[in-house]
Design an enzyme around this catalytic site. Structure first.
Site, short mmCIF file in Angstrom:
data_model
loop_
_atom_site.label_atom_id
_atom_site.label_comp_id
_atom_site.label_asym_id
_atom_site.label_seq_id
_atom_site.Cartn_x
_atom_site.Cartn_y
_atom_site.Cartn_z
N CYS A 78 57.51 2.45 80.38
CA CYS A 78 56.27 1.75 80.02
C CYS A 78 55.86 0.86 81.18
O CYS A 78 56.43 -0.22 81.37
CB CYS A 78 56.42 0.94 78.75
SG CYS A 78 54.82 0.28 78.17
N VAL A 80 52.91 -0.75 81.85
CA VAL A 80 52.15 -1.98 81.60
C VAL A 80 53.01 -3.05 80.93
O VAL A 80 52.77 -4.25 81.10
CB VAL A 80 50.87 -1.69 80.78
CG1 VAL A 80 51.21 -1.34 79.32
CG2 VAL A 80 49.89 -2.85 80.85
N CYS A 196 49.57 5.00 83.86
CA CYS A 196 50.12 4.79 82.52
C CYS A 196 50.95 6.01 82.17
O CYS A 196 50.47 7.14 82.30
CB CYS A 196 49.00 4.63 81.50
SG CYS A 196 49.55 4.65 79.78
N VAL A 197 52.17 5.79 81.73
CA VAL A 197 53.05 6.93 81.43
C VAL A 197 52.78 7.55 80.06
O VAL A 197 53.39 8.55 79.70
CB VAL A 197 54.54 6.52 81.53
CG1 VAL A 197 54.91 6.24 82.97
CG2 VAL A 197 54.84 5.32 80.65
#
Length: 248
Positions: A78, A80, A196-197
């Site tokens: 993650c 962010v 973003c993953v």
């Protein structure tokens, strides 16, 4: 040789467990190593600073659980969540997670998607980039600040402003072929098609790169690249912008 890939995943994330294995599976078609995939989850449904902070506190327990499985590398999936915790926090998180594996008598290399993106951009020699994120604008601005604090200028950022994490995962990656055209790529060294993953981008990366003529990457591609490097194996794949444009 078979390797166990561990992932610390937000409970609502469904993309890292598809894109990272897809890149590793692509590698299996051209190189002999084989991989299995194992996850531990942290609760998070809405992509807000408050939920991200609460989720990050659960990451240590996840590291313990994956350490029980004796995974060979561990990825915090993650971006962010790490970046919202303050400048340079990926270094703190990586140390803390590693210490959990040491305490569990199985020291394990740690990759955070935030740190992996920074490292990947540096491998590509990026001085100035543009990024696409699914986040709300305040979180996107935090991501921009975090990257710039690491010495990489962000010329432009697109924030799709999608707060629901499952909705982020439901985005059609091929839409990025049109979304990226909103960016002025003049003097941009690298385009991050998905910072973003959770936002899918893998199917679009090579197509965008062929179209725009500059290196294109994503948080997931950079995370996979960093995992391969931590494993001490050739960081190569048949997809994903040739995994950092063939710079192994």
């Amino acid at each position: 040789m078979k390797y166990r890939i561990g992932q610390i995943v937000p409970s609502s994330n469904v993309t890292m467990e598809t894109e990272i294995p897809a890149i590793f599976r692509s590698r299996e078609t051209i190189l002999p190593e084989r991989f299995t995939f194992h996850s531990s989850r942290m609760r998070m449904k809405k992509v807000t600073k408050e939920e991200l902070e609460a989720m990050d506190a659960m990451s240590l327990k996840c590291a313990q659980e994956l350490s029980d499985a004796h995974v060979d590398v561990m990825g915090y999936a993650c971006l962010v969540a790490i970046m919202s915790m303050g400048r340079g926090y990926h270094c703190v998180s990586e140390v803390n997670l590693h210490q959990e594996t040491v305490a569990n008598d199985f020291p394990t290399p740690i990759v955070t998607s935030a740190g992996a993106l920074i490292n990947g951009l540096k491998v590509l020699g990026a001085k100035q980039i543009s990024i696409i994120t699914p986040y709300m604008r305040p979180l996107t601005d935090m991501v921009v600040d975090y990257i710039e604090n690491q010495g990489i200028k962000v010329k432009q950022s697109i924030a799709l402003e999608i707060p629901d994490n499952l909705e982020v995962a439901a985005q059609n990656p091929m839409n990025l072929l049109e979304i990226y055209k909103q960016l002025d790529l003049t003097d941009v060294d690298v385009l991050v098609a998905s910072a973003c993953v959770q936002m899918p981008s893998l199917e679009a990366i090579d197509l965008i790169q062929a179209e725009c003529g500059i290196p294109v990457t994503s948080a997931a591609v950079c995370t996979t690249y960093e995992m391969m490097k931590k494993l001490g194996i050739e960081a190569k794949s048949a997809i994903g912008g040739e995994l950092l444009s063939g710079k192994y």
